[in-house]
Design a protein around this motif. Structure first.
Motif, PDB file in Angstrom:
ATOM      1  N   GLU B  21       0.823  -1.098  -0.091  1.00 38.66           N
ATOM      2  CA  GLU B  21      -0.046   0.032   0.086  1.00 38.66           C
ATOM      3  C   GLU B  21       0.893   1.315  -0.118  1.00 38.66           C
ATOM      4  OE1 GLU B  21      -3.985   0.092   1.802  1.00 38.66           O
ATOM      5  OE2 GLU B  21      -3.114  -1.455   3.391  1.00 38.66           O
ATOM      6  N   TRP B  22       1.785   1.232   0.725  1.00 38.30           N
ATOM      7  CA  TRP B  22       2.732   2.520   0.761  1.00 38.30           C
ATOM      8  C   TRP B  22       3.477   2.650  -0.479  1.00 38.30           C
ATOM      9  CZ3 TRP B  22       5.637   0.130   5.834  1.00 38.30           C
ATOM     10  CH2 TRP B  22       4.978   0.247   7.014  1.00 38.30           C
ATOM     11  N   LYS B  25       0.955   4.265  -3.062  1.00 36.35           N
ATOM     12  CA  LYS B  25       0.646   5.548  -2.612  1.00 36.35           C
ATOM     13  C   LYS B  25       1.969   6.545  -2.985  1.00 36.35           C
ATOM     14  CE  LYS B  25      -2.759   5.568   0.764  1.00 36.35           C
ATOM     15  NZ  LYS B  25      -3.951   4.901  -0.158  1.00 36.35           N
ATOM     16  N   GLY B  28       1.225   7.208  -6.284  1.00 34.65           N
ATOM     17  CA  GLY B  28      -0.015   7.774  -6.705  1.00 34.65           C
ATOM     18  C   GLY B  28      -0.900   6.942  -7.287  1.00 34.65           C
ATOM     19  N   LEU B 200       2.718  10.333   3.688  1.00 32.38           N
ATOM     20  CA  LEU B 200       2.171   9.184   3.110  1.00 32.38           C
ATOM     21  C   LEU B 200       2.319   8.051   3.938  1.00 32.38           C
ATOM     22  CD1 LEU B 200       4.073   9.134  -0.451  1.00 32.38           C
ATOM     23  CD2 LEU B 200       1.571   9.793  -0.109  1.00 32.38           C
ATOM     24  N   ASN B 204      -1.502   5.996   7.286  1.00 29.35           N
ATOM     25  CA  ASN B 204      -1.421   4.719   6.477  1.00 29.35           C
ATOM     26  C   ASN B 204      -0.919   3.726   7.453  1.00 29.35           C
ATOM     27  OD1 ASN B 204      -2.273   3.536   4.312  1.00 29.35           O
ATOM     28  ND2 ASN B 204      -1.899   5.576   3.425  1.00 29.35           N
TER      29      ASN B 204
END
Lengths: 218, 232
Positions: B21-22, B25, B28, B200, B204
């Motif tokens: 997920e990171w 992110k 983008g 970011l 999260n």
């Protein structure tokens, strides 16, 4: 400036073998340095202080350790005869199988061959599951890399050569043409490839090693 | 980027799915997140990752990929802006080497320490600290990490070892053990601070309170059984 490539390895090791194959496939000249694990050289300890293991590749003075990390480095540095596909998805699949081989398959196969009586059945089952999965992935391809030998094949040479040698010595019948016809054929094709064949350690070196191990475990 | 193109199967408290997920992110990339209950695996997960039956699994344009580090490389190669890995092959090799080291020598030992008792726990703790000493010198004082050379972007190594910032302190608390002494690991501590405050990452992270409850329960379950560890 001439490129300086050195490889620290052990003759019978499937891990240093992988690196030699990759270098040879790409036509990279290198100096091979045989290590003695019972008496590790100061250079090995200097270039791999973290793990103190082979293989270690030294390129223009910079060391790289961990066989799959080295394979990726070789692939990125010398572009002839790629061992990974170009497409990111295909690359991810190849990396997946290389990791599966290293983390699960090889260990399971090794353990199954050396397992004590009471653990043997379970270990053989686990190892067979791994080989079955590999057979499923191979399907109708000649090699895991397609028409040509790729990184997965290189990593899987343990199965094609080392495993068959161990099996013979300990009397395990893990990889047989009856149980895994596709994988068995692949192993013969792989070991038959000139570049692989010419660079494998002598089979009797391996079997002698394994016999000694078997004797000392009795 | 259409969010429907990318789906990620994850588990809320898994550091492995979180790292993917990171990465998404950083790039983008919009994605649909599908929460899996790893104790009651869906047919979808079993179908998409039959070999390991684990999260994370990424589905991109119908293509299915598993294994978190492999996913980091896939994400980096597919979306080329904001690169995660450096360009230089030797630097890339170092990043991969240390990511692997951290997973095998820090995470495994910390997890073992969490889920064991007595002598076994002590041994795992020592191994973990020994590994962290190497991480402190080579990674957190190195050039590839957030904050080094004024770097403000997250890279592969930050993402790969990011679990240390948020999961390791939880393991410490649940396991009543100390690994990350900031006096012993000042560079690590400084990086943790930067990482946790990165825009970011900040929003999260799984909630700490829930994590404490979860890992407390898991460590109880695992320390009372001999085998069969799901490492989360």
């Amino acid at each position: 400036m001439a490129e300086e490539v050195k490889l620290f390895g052990i003759r019978g090791s499937p891990f240093s073998h992988r690196i030699e194959i990759a270098l040879k496939l790409k036509g990279v000249s290198y100096e091979y340095i045989e290590e003695d694990l019972q008496n590790k050289s100061p250079l090995l300890l200097k270039y791999n202080p973290v793990h103190k293991k082979i293989p270690v590749l030294l390129h223009n003075g910079k060391p790289i350790a961990e066989s799959i990390v080295i394979l990726e480095y070789i692939e990125e540095t010398w572009k002839t005869n790629p061992i990974l596909p170009a497409d990111p998805y295909e690359r991810a699949i190849a990396r997946f199988w290389a990791k599966f081989l290293d983390d699960k398959c090889m260990l399971a196969a090794w353990n199954a061959c050396w397992a004590k009586e009471k653990e043997r059945e379970k270990a053989m089952e686990e190892a067979s599951e791994g080989l079955k999965t590999l057979e499923g992935e191979l399907k109708d391809k000649k090699f895991f890399g397609g028409d040509k030998v790729g990184m997965v094949d290189i990593v899987a040479t343990f199965i094609a050569f080392w495993l068959t040698a161990v099996q013979e010595v300990v009397g395990a019948d893990l990889l047989t043409p009856e149980k895994f016809p596709i994988l068995f054929k692949w192993s013969e094709d792989l070991v038959g490839c000139p570049i692989i064949k010419e660079n494998l350690p002598p089979r009797d070196l391996l079997t002698a090693n394994f016999r000694a191990r078997l004797e000392s475990s009795k | 980027m259409e969010s429907k193109e990318v789906k990620l199967l994850g588990f809320w408290v898994s550091p492995f799915s979180r790292r993917v997920e990171w990465a998404l992110k950083v790039k983008g990339v919009g994605y649909e997140y599908i929460e899996e209950d790893i104790f009651n695996k869906s047919n979808l997960l079993l179908e998409l990752n039959p070999v390991h039956k684990k999260v994370p699994v990424l589905v991109h344009d119908g293509k299915v990929i598993a294994e978190s580090f492999i996913l980091l490389e896939y994400v980096d190669e597919t979306w080329k802006h904001h690169p995660l890995l450096p360009q230089d092959p030797h630097q890339r090799a170092l990043a991969r080497f240390w990511a692997k080291f951290c997973e095998e020598k820090v995470f495994e030992t910390a997890w073992n320490a969490l889920c064991s008792k007595g002598e076994e726990k002590q041994k795992a703790l020592e191994q973990c600290k020994e590994a962290m000493e190497k991480m402190e010198e080579e990674v957190f004082k190195g050039k590839q990490i957030l904050g080094s050379d004024g770097r403000s972007n997250l890279g592969y190594l930050d993402i790969a070892v990011g679990w240390i910032s948020h999961w390791l302190p939880v393991f410490e608390e649940v396991g009543s053990m100390q690994i990350l002494d900031p006096l012993q690991f000042p560079a690590t501590a400084a990086w943790i601070d930067r990482f946790l405050n990165h825009p970011l990452i900040k929003d999260n992270l799984p909630p700490r309170e829930k994590m404490l409850v979860y890992f407390h329960q898991r460590s109880q379950e695992l320390s009372s059984t001999a085998q069969g560890w799901i490492k989360v």
